[in-house]
Write an enzyme that holds these catalytic residues in place. Structure first.
Site, PDB file in Angstrom:
ATOM      1  N   LEU A 150       0.804  -1.213   0.000  1.00 24.08           N
ATOM      2  CA  LEU A 150       0.000   0.000   0.000  1.00 24.08           C
ATOM      3  C   LEU A 150       0.841   1.268   0.000  1.00 24.08           C
ATOM      4  CD1 LEU A 150      -2.596  -1.018   2.757  1.00 24.08           C
ATOM      5  CD2 LEU A 150      -2.624  -1.593   0.321  1.00 24.08           C
ATOM      6  N   LYS A 176       0.835  -5.287   3.141  1.00 23.68           N
ATOM      7  CA  LYS A 176       1.849  -4.499   3.860  1.00 23.68           C
ATOM      8  C   LYS A 176       1.490  -3.029   3.733  1.00 23.68           C
ATOM      9  CE  LYS A 176       5.721  -2.557   2.778  1.00 23.68           C
ATOM     10  NZ  LYS A 176       5.742  -1.348   3.679  1.00 23.68           N
ATOM     11  N   SER A 230       6.026   4.461  -5.855  1.00 22.55           N
ATOM     12  CA  SER A 230       6.973   5.162  -6.715  1.00 22.55           C
ATOM     13  C   SER A 230       7.510   4.280  -7.826  1.00 22.55           C
ATOM     14  CB  SER A 230       8.149   5.677  -5.873  1.00 22.55           C
ATOM     15  OG  SER A 230       8.957   4.590  -5.455  1.00 22.55           O
ATOM     16  N   GLU A 251       0.761   0.384  -9.996  1.00 22.55           N
ATOM     17  CA  GLU A 251       0.370   1.768 -10.252  1.00 22.55           C
ATOM     18  C   GLU A 251       1.483   2.653  -9.701  1.00 22.55           C
ATOM     19  OE1 GLU A 251      -2.648   5.375  -9.133  1.00 22.55           O
ATOM     20  OE2 GLU A 251      -3.145   3.370  -8.410  1.00 22.55           O
ATOM     21  N   CYS A 285      -1.326  10.716  -7.482  1.00 22.19           N
ATOM     22  CA  CYS A 285      -0.810  10.404  -8.818  1.00 22.19           C
ATOM     23  C   CYS A 285      -1.675  11.023  -9.913  1.00 22.19           C
ATOM     24  CB  CYS A 285      -0.756   8.890  -9.018  1.00 22.19           C
ATOM     25  SG  CYS A 285       0.336   8.036  -7.874  1.00 22.19           S
ATOM     26  N   GLU A 444     -11.015   9.369 -10.568  1.00 22.85           N
ATOM     27  CA  GLU A 444     -11.613   8.254 -11.285  1.00 22.85           C
ATOM     28  C   GLU A 444     -12.846   7.706 -10.574  1.00 22.85           C
ATOM     29  OE1 GLU A 444      -8.436   6.282  -8.640  1.00 22.85           O
ATOM     30  OE2 GLU A 444      -8.780   8.205  -9.644  1.00 22.85           O
TER      31      GLU A 444
END
Length: 480
Positions: A150, A176, A230, A251, A285, A444
């Site tokens: 996460l 995690k 990242s 992602e 993001c 989204e």
């Protein structure tokens, strides 16, 4: 100090101390207050969690999907009943403003319900055979054990984004949480523990990426690694996954361009871009990370967006629930934003508002900032900022804006503001991004498919296509 909460890992349906017994401090980024101590898990803890998940997986997969879904809806009900408390936990450890933290909790509950609704909609196919008397069936089956790693920026929602599709399709999972924001995950887990999930189906181990995360992503008995974070960490995860040919769903970063054309509704564009830039203190993001504004409206747009950003209030959201922005997550994040702004100024960017570390006492605060006269070679136009900074470049037309927007390593989200349907559709056709928002903010929907290209990741989340990321196909050829 004695009233500071100490959390435990959750393995095989039980809260347990880490094998080594080591703990990590978790602090409030707005005021540096000590919030909790959490396990610093090692490879032995990860081994226990993965073994529990593997042992539970076959029985969980054999459970009818509608029964699996029932546990998700039960957890969703628990979240709604404890929404105030959960929002407070998120505000304290992540610096999110109260309204957004409440939205995150309720959206997470809705997401669990949404994914649970797919239990009766997981479909295979009947395929026409070339042979007489043969039947071909395509089944969708679970992958096995999922590692869900996460991020810290939407730490609560991402539990459900990974857990819900994994569980409803018959996988088990080891989660995690980010070392920056573990508390909300443990509070989620306390509630999940009360609904009677079979042991080993859902497990949580906390710790740093270099230790716990590395052990989890390098584990040979993990079948899917679902990671949000990242680019650098995503790349390291791919290296780990390669040793065992483990499937990855990543992602990663974004550098979302917002294109404002001469015929745009400027008030709408300003509001949407400002909202997309300062949401979660600029640490999303999806955030509008750079603007290409057409020359005819450039002066008016820059004046309006500078006023809007200047009016954005900031501070400690735990002390003042009315602020629009809280702190950045840590000192490293603050230093990065400050360094990028200073570099842009030295290269000729004009500060229309902000441009400095905010003087609000403790915490990692940066002023809402607008930079004009930016050029493509500046770091603020190329690299992810992850802070409340909006760089602007003037362009002559849509073609130039699209070319500049596509000249990027990233390809997650984009947006365009125009009254012309033709221009909007041209942008949608030619922008090389996983998502394009037209005349609205960057955010989204759970029934869409949140995915990017390039260094923004592999695979995606949400909707039918996100659900099927957690399945494999099995084709049966039956000759009669």
């Amino acid at each position: 100090m004695s009233d500071v909460t100490t959390y435990q890992n959750y393995i095989d349906g039980t809260f347990v101390e880490s094998v080594a017994g080591e703990l990590r401090d978790n602090r409030n980024p707005a005021n540096d207050a000590l919030l909790s101590r959490v396990p610093e898990s090692d490879a032995d803890d990860v081994q226990r969690a993965v073994e529990a998940a593997r042992a539970a997986q076959a029985g969980w997969a054999a459970t009818p999907a509608v029964e699996r879904a029932g546990y998700l809806t039960a957890i969703a009900d628990k979240l709604r009943a404890n929404a105030d408390h959960l929002a407070s936990v998120i505000v304290a450890e992540q610096g999110k403003v109260r309204a957004l933290a409440e939205t995150e909790v309720n959206f997470t509950a809705d997401y669990l319900d949404y994914m649970a609704g797919w239990a009766r909609r997981i479909e295979g196919e009947i395929i026409e055979s070339d042979r007489p008397g043969e039947h071909m069936f395509l089944f969708r089956k679970p992958l096995g054990v999922v590692a869900g790693i996460l991020p810290w920026n939407f730490p609560f929602f991402l539990i459900a984004r990974k857990m819900a599709p994994a569980l409803v399709t018959g996988n088990t999972i080891v989660v995690k949480p980010s070392e920056e924001t573990p508390n909300n995950c443990f509070e989620f887990t306390k509630l999940a523990d009360t609904v009677g999930l079979p042991k080993g189906v859902f497990n949580v181990v906390s710790g740093g990426g270099a230790s716990t995360g590395n052990a989890l992503t390098a584990h040979p008995d993990v079948d899917l690694i679902s990671f949000t974070g990242s680019v650098g960490t995503g790349s390291a995860i791919m290296h780990n996954a390669a040793d065992h040919i483990t499937k990855v769903n990543l992602e990663l970063g974004g550098k979302a361009p917002a294109i404002v054309l001469d015929d745009a509704d400027l008030d709408l564009a300003v509001q949407a871009i400002k909202d997309s830039r300062v949401i979660n203190n600029g640490q999303v993001c999806n955030c509008a990370e750079r603007v290409y504004v057409q020359r005819g409206v450039a002066e008016a747009f820059q004046e309006k967006i500078a006023k809007a950003m200047q009016a954005t209030s900031y501070g400690d959201p735990g002390a003042d629930s009315s602020v629009d922005m809280g702190p950045l997550i840590n000192q490293a994040g603050l230093d990065k934003v400050s360094r990028m702004v200073d570099s842009a100024k030295q290269a000729g960017a004009e500060v229309l508002t902000g441009g400095r570390v905010a003087d609000v006492g403790q915490g990692y605060h940066f002023e809402p900032t607008v930079l004009a006269a930016c050029t493509p070679d500046m770091d603020v136009m190329k690299d992810e900022i992850f802070g409340p900074v909006l760089p602007i470049q003037v362009v002559d037309d849509l073609d130039e804006a699209i070319a500049l927007a596509n000249n990027s390593d990233y390809g997650l989200t984009s947006s365009v503001y125009t009254a012309s349907l033709n221009q909007a559709l041209k942008a949608v056709r030619e922008l090389e991004y996983g998502e394009t928002y037209v005349n609205r903010e960057n955010f989204e929907a759970m029934q869409g498919f949140h995915a990017g290209t390039g260094k923004s990741g592999i695979g995606g989340a949400d909707g039918k296509h996100g659900l099927y990321e957690y399945t494999r196909t099995h084709v049966a050829y039956i000759q009669t």
